[in-house]
Design a protein around this motif. Structure first.
Motif, PDB file in Angstrom:
ATOM      1  N   ALA A 161    -100.346 114.034 -10.800  1.00 53.93           N
ATOM      2  CA  ALA A 161    -100.226 115.422 -10.906  1.00 53.93           C
ATOM      3  C   ALA A 161     -99.993 116.058 -12.295  1.00 53.93           C
ATOM      4  CB  ALA A 161     -98.955 116.207 -10.089  1.00 53.93           C
ATOM      5  N   ILE A 162     -99.771 115.508 -13.107  1.00 55.02           N
ATOM      6  CA  ILE A 162     -99.270 115.845 -14.374  1.00 55.02           C
ATOM      7  C   ILE A 162    -100.697 115.955 -15.314  1.00 55.02           C
ATOM      8  CG2 ILE A 162     -98.129 115.565 -16.559  1.00 55.02           C
ATOM      9  CD1 ILE A 162     -95.657 114.397 -15.057  1.00 55.02           C
ATOM     10  N   ARG A 163    -101.409 114.697 -14.941  1.00 61.95           N
ATOM     11  CA  ARG A 163    -102.650 114.615 -15.787  1.00 61.95           C
ATOM     12  C   ARG A 163    -103.486 115.835 -15.188  1.00 61.95           C
ATOM     13  NH1 ARG A 163    -107.466 111.569 -15.084  1.00 61.95           N
ATOM     14  NH2 ARG A 163    -108.608 111.160 -16.938  1.00 61.95           N
ATOM     15  N   TYR A 164    -103.661 115.628 -13.767  1.00 63.66           N
ATOM     16  CA  TYR A 164    -104.589 116.818 -13.225  1.00 63.66           C
ATOM     17  C   TYR A 164    -104.311 118.311 -13.771  1.00 63.66           C
ATOM     18  CZ  TYR A 164    -106.861 119.458  -9.458  1.00 63.66           C
ATOM     19  OH  TYR A 164    -107.733 120.323  -8.937  1.00 63.66           O
ATOM     20  N   GLN A 165    -103.075 118.531 -13.608  1.00 65.89           N
ATOM     21  CA  GLN A 165    -102.657 120.011 -14.132  1.00 65.89           C
ATOM     22  C   GLN A 165    -103.136 120.130 -15.763  1.00 65.89           C
ATOM     23  OE1 GLN A 165    -101.674 122.549 -12.363  1.00 65.89           O
ATOM     24  NE2 GLN A 165    -102.229 123.583 -14.324  1.00 65.89           N
TER      25      GLN A 165
END
Length: 281
Positions: free
Chosen positions: A132-136
């Motif tokens: 989720a962090i990389r996607y965001q």
């Protein structure tokens, strides 16, 4: 009467392009990228490509097999690249009448041995919301690239990790968008206009950020061809104007110590990889 040898030789150049399937339980980006990387090693061949994403159930896998079998029955066996991670789904897909190439399965088994752990077999980890962090961070970078495309905004330039500069139509926009989407790089791009090129000075808003700047150049003939598609028979697209702009842009890069690359014969992926390496992003 036609000589059989001549008939066979003539048929070689007329063979239909083989069908290529890229199968995935997610978006298909990985399967297409890896498969196409392999296909580029055979430049003399044409291919009819088809991506089938989101194969997440055995029923869907069976439908795909029927599609592959129908193509094989109508001509040559298709080439099938798969990045499906679920072993049961993968087993069904491998039964189709195609040349099945499992791009992940063998490597997953090897990693399981190395890590002494079982793989999750969950689809969508590479390009979905698995991280989720990389996607965001990638979505934030895309928003930043859109806002700062072609010098539309100079707000928050201090946040930029990269400022891409070049004369018009050298590939700034696709490169910044690719860097944002694939690498999560906060990238702005800024056009070099006639005033900048005449003085060989960086546009004033960029001067505090010269160490973040990277330049693109091209070949005059190539740039002229691209501009002709946009504004045919214009001064903007003339070979002399393109030559002048590129020459002065390269002088500007050298004077200001800005690294640059010639984008004329490079793909967006190659340009981006070069920038990431040289700018240490």
């Amino acid at each position: 009467m036609t000589d059989p040898q001549q008939r066979n030789t003539a048929g070689i150049g007329q063979r239909p392009a083989p069908a290529v399937f890229f199968l995935s339980d997610s978006t298909g980006i990985t399967a297409e990228t890896l498969g196409n990387t392999l296909l580029t090693q055979f430049p003399g061949h044409r291919f009819e490509r088809r991506i089938i994403p989101f194969i997440t159930t055995e029923e869907e896998a069976e439908r795909v097999v029927r599609t592959i079998d129908a193509v094989a029955a109508a001509g040559a066996r298709p080439i099938v690249f798969s990045t499906v991670v679920n072993p049961d789904t993968r087993a069904i897909l491998s039964q189709g009448n195609g040349h099945f190439m499992d791009l992940l399965g063998a490597h997953i088994a090897e990693l399981e041995d190395v890590l002494q752990s079982r793989a999750s077999a969950e689809p969508g980890k590479a390009h979905g919301l698995g991280d989720a962090i990389r996607y965001q961070s990638r979505m934030t970078a895309v928003e930043y690239a859109i806002e700062h495309d072609d010098g539309q905004s100079i707000r928050a330039l201090e946040r930029a990790e990269l400022i891409l500069i070049a004369p018009s139509r050298c590939g700034k926009t696709p490169t910044t968008m690719y860097l944002a989407l694939q690498h999560g790089v906060l990238a702005a791009n800024f056009p070099l206009v006639e005033e900048d090129l005449t003085s060989r000075s960086l546009p004033e808003p960029l001067r505090p950020f010269v160490r973040k700047c990277f330049g693109l150049t091209s070949l005059p003939v190539r740039l002229s061809q691209i501009r002709q598609e946009r504004r045919p028979h214009s001064t903007y697209a003339s070979l002399s104007q393109c030559s002048w702009e590129l020459r002065n842009a390269e002088d500007m890069y050298v004077i200001n110590g800005i690294p640059y690359v010639n984008s004329a014969s490079m793909s967006v992926e190659e340009i981006s990889a070069t920038i990431v390496q040289r700018m240490k992003l």
